[in-house]
Design a protein around this motif. Structure first.
Motif, PDB file in Angstrom:
ATOM      1  N   GLY A   1       0.828  -1.199   0.000  1.00 20.32           N
ATOM      2  CA  GLY A   1       0.000   0.000   0.000  1.00 20.32           C
ATOM      3  C   GLY A   1       0.861   1.247   0.000  1.00 20.32           C
TER       4      GLY A   1
ATOM      5  N   SER B   1      -6.003  -2.012   4.880  1.00 18.90           N
ATOM      6  CA  SER B   1      -5.964  -2.169   3.431  1.00 18.90           C
ATOM      7  C   SER B   1      -6.346  -0.843   2.797  1.00 18.90           C
ATOM      8  N   ALA B   2      -5.731  -0.527   1.684  1.00 18.18           N
ATOM      9  CA  ALA B   2      -6.057   0.717   0.984  1.00 18.18           C
ATOM     10  C   ALA B   2      -7.515   0.736   0.550  1.00 18.18           C
TER      11      ALA B   2
ATOM     12  N   ASN C   1      -2.445   3.078   5.212  1.00 20.69           N
ATOM     13  CA  ASN C   1      -2.830   2.109   4.180  1.00 20.69           C
ATOM     14  C   ASN C   1      -1.595   1.291   3.811  1.00 20.69           C
TER      15      ASN C   1
ATOM     16  N   ASP D   1      -2.521  -3.396  -0.178  1.00 17.59           N
ATOM     17  CA  ASP D   1      -3.639  -3.231  -1.100  1.00 17.59           C
ATOM     18  C   ASP D   1      -4.051  -4.607  -1.618  1.00 17.59           C
TER      19      ASP D   1
END
Length: 326
Positions: free
Chosen positions: A110, A208-209, A230, A233
């Motif tokens: 991320g 998580s993004a 973040n 991802d």
């Protein structure tokens, strides 16, 4: 000659009527039969015959496990041992179950991944909130690389996340009664020490993004100071031709996140096949399925998220198929 001609005409009419009857009967097949049309056609293409009998049987229940590669083992084990699933298979004459791993998502760094270790070393937080096994892995890796600095009390969303953290030697101080961010927001207590010092409770949220703002916004509304990073991802996994073929035959797809739901839709949009039933780990994935076009009656999920409840949701989906209700 006239009689012979009439007999030819009658025979032709009978053939046409038979063909029309076949077409009409096909137009009234059940939804479950339609869902298996691809399976039966593939079996016909591949079958070998012995004295006029097919030696190839196509499974009636084809289940797709969609977590990232290597992380579907627990659910697969739960499916194989679920007594209700065994009963459904045994009571459905000629049926079989096939379980395939078709990863829908993969993980990537991320935008804040490089900042996590530095933040752990330079800042003090009352809490660290970890919401998934992948978040646990990312957090633990950074924590170990930084020399295991002292961190605040760790809150884990769900048993699987708690177990992932413990595997890295990280003690978990708080787990909400239900494995959702919304429940953690309601139940996470403010730190008494912070209140006594006249300050707000602080929390680090390595996320998580693509994670929603439910946890962050909810805790801030309660007066927490939340630092969100973040750190990783989720991206759509690219399917091989073999995985595409397996997806086309799937009757029940298992989802553990909105990202997996979106990836399944993206990867199956161009495939000529009916939409599989959805078996979700919890209500967040259920909501994602509804948002992405599934009918509510084609989605199954447990009241309390977890592997066993998830397997039971698969059993409910299979029961619906076996009774031709889906």
């Amino acid at each position: 000659m006239i009689a012979s001609s009439n007999m030819v005409i009658v025979a032709t009419l009978l053939l046409l009527m038979s063909a029309a009857s076949h077409v009409a009967s096909f137009s009234h097949v059940s939804s479950a039969e339609k869902r298996n049309c691809w399976l039966h056609s593939q079996a016909t293409d591949l079958e070998m015959t012995n004295n006029g009998r097919s030696t190839t049987e196509s499974p009636s229940f084809v289940i797709a496990l969609t977590r990232e590669e290597g992380k579907n083992g627990k659910l697969n084990k739960a499916l194989q041992s679920n007594s209700n699933i065994k009963q459904i298979i045994s009571s459905s004459s000629g049926s079989a179950m096939e379980v395939n791993e078709i990863p829908c998502i993969a993980h990537a760094d991320g935008p804040d991944s490089d900042n996590l270790g530095k933040t752990l070393s330079s800042s003090d937080f009352d809490y660290v909130a970890i919401t998934s096994p992948e978040a646990a892995k990312v957090f633990a890796t950074a924590w170990i690389d930084e020399g295991r600095p002292k961190v605040g009390s760790v809150a884990a969303v769900g048993k699987a996340t708690q177990e992932a953290l413990k595997a890295y030697g990280i003690d978990v101080a708080f787990v909400p009664s239900k494995a959702t961010a919304a429940t953690l927001v309601k139940e996470l207590p403010t730190l008494e020490e912070a209140t006594n010092e006249g300050r707000s409770t602080s929390l680090l949220y390595p996320a998580s993004a693509k994670a929603q703002d439910t946890l962050q916004n909810g805790l801030e509304e309660r007066g927490f100071i939340v630092t969100r990073l973040n750190t990783y991802d989720t991206v759509t996994a690219t399917w091989t031709p073999e995985e595409e073929s397996l997806a086309k035959s799937t009757t029940v797809a298992c989802f553990a996140s909105p990202s997996a739901v979106k990836a399944w839709v993206k990867n199956t949009t161009q495939l000529d096949c009916p939409r599989a039933l959805a078996a979700c780990i919890g209500e967040t994935s259920f909501a994602a399925c509804k948002k992405n076009g599934w009918k509510e009656e084609d989605i199954f999920y447990p009241e309390k998220p977890g592997i066993d409840g998830w397997a039971e949701s698969v059993a409910n989906a299979l029961q619906c198929l076996s009774e031709n209700k889906c």
